[in-house]
Design an enzyme around this catalytic site. Structure first.
Site, PDB file in Angstrom:
ATOM      1  N   ARG A 176       0.848  -1.198   0.000  1.00 62.09           N
ATOM      2  CA  ARG A 176       0.000   0.000   0.000  1.00 62.09           C
ATOM      3  C   ARG A 176       0.885   1.251   0.000  1.00 62.09           C
ATOM      4  NH1 ARG A 176      -4.618  -0.373   3.234  1.00 62.09           N
ATOM      5  NH2 ARG A 176      -4.822   1.887   3.095  1.00 62.09           N
ATOM      6  N   CYS A 236      -1.349   6.508   8.549  1.00 58.83           N
ATOM      7  CA  CYS A 236      -1.760   5.170   8.076  1.00 58.83           C
ATOM      8  C   CYS A 236      -2.882   5.369   7.072  1.00 58.83           C
ATOM      9  CB  CYS A 236      -2.167   4.272   9.251  1.00 58.83           C
ATOM     10  SG  CYS A 236      -3.547   4.904  10.239  1.00 58.83           S
TER      11      CYS A 236
END
Length: 281
Positions: A176, A236
């Site tokens: 990611r 995040c």
């Protein structure tokens, strides 16, 4: 009380008048799991359920934004968490949501807050007692105050691209972060904040779900290039696993750490923010 407590410690403290145990489990969408139903089916005796999905600013433009102080205090009072309580948090979530609750409680003024090492999974593995149903405690006063010194906004992070006063550390998985894997949310770009380091939150845990020791935690960050002598901002997907990094750094003895609460949900959704990708090796 230490910031990280063992199942043995908790079992020995059960029944203390000032002890409050809190199930902070929250599951990501798409898991098919219901945290409240799981809590009611079996939880650590005396534990109340903290609904993290409700502990957000409903009026914010970005999902999962921290709630206003008054809302947070009201929810804590209704759970029986208040001034003078020793609060032990646990979860049964893949994204270790007790750390988000720990960060909020500390930010909003609670003094004695700990996370149960290994969570309820370790408690169950050791054959310790569970209770069904829902616990209700007497309301307690929770003094309302808020310390924003450990929070960063998108404007802060944009300015930091030039000043480089703080290191940005991203808790998402490597694919990611690199951009190799698309973001699961619609309309969110792939990649990462330019110059950020990648320390997947899973790197802070042992195989049994307990936190690594101080040396292991430091190695996880230093191995990714983070200088533990300089300030850190964590990020995040939506501000949850970034709190795991903050807690891990706290265990490692580092507290000059802040949370970018908007995280990639905010940054990746803004067409004007710069994004970086890392080609596959």
């Amino acid at each position: 009380m230490e910031s990280l407590v063992s199942t043995e410690w908790l079992a020995n403290e059960m029944g203390a008048s000032d002890l409050r145990i809190v199930d902070c489990t929250r599951h990501l969408p798409g898991t098919g799991r219901d945290a409240l139903a799981e809590y009611e089916a079996g939880h650590i005796p005396g534990a109340v359920f903290m609904d993290l999905a409700d502990l957000v600013d409903a009026g914010a433009a970005v999902e999962n934004t921290l709630p206003p102080a008054e809302k947070f205090a009201s929810r804590m009072q209704s759970l029986g968490l208040g001034d003078g309580s020793r609060i032990v948090l646990y979860d049964d979530s893949a994204v270790k949501t007790a750390a988000r609750a720990w960060f909020m409680l500390k930010m909003f003024g609670a003094h004695d807050v700990a996370i149960l090492d290994g969570g309820i999974a370790k408690w169950k593995a050791e054959g310790r007692a569970l209770t069904q149903g829902k616990e209700v405690l007497r309301h307690r006063h929770f003094t309302v105050w808020q310390d924003d010194k450990n929070l960063r906004t998108k404007a802060h992070v944009l300015a930091n691209l030039h000043s480089k006063d703080e290191q940005v550390v991203d808790a998402r998985g490597a694919k990611r972060w690199s951009g190799e894997e698309a973001d699961p949310r619609p309309n969110i770009a792939s990649g990462h904040i330019p110059g950020s380091f990648n320390v997947p939150y899973t790197a802070l845990f042992n195989a049994d779900g307990t936190f690594k020791d101080k040396a292991g935690l430091k190695a996880a960050f230093q191995g990714a290039g983070v200088d533990l002598g300089k300030p850190v901002v964590t990020s995040c997907g939506s501000g949850i696993t970034a709190c795991v990094l903050i807690f891990g750094l706290h265990l490692a003895g580092k507290d000059d750490v802040a949370l970018y609460d908007g995280s990639w949900t905010e940054w990746g959704n803004d067409p004007d923010t710069p994004k970086a990708t890392k080609p596959a090796a």
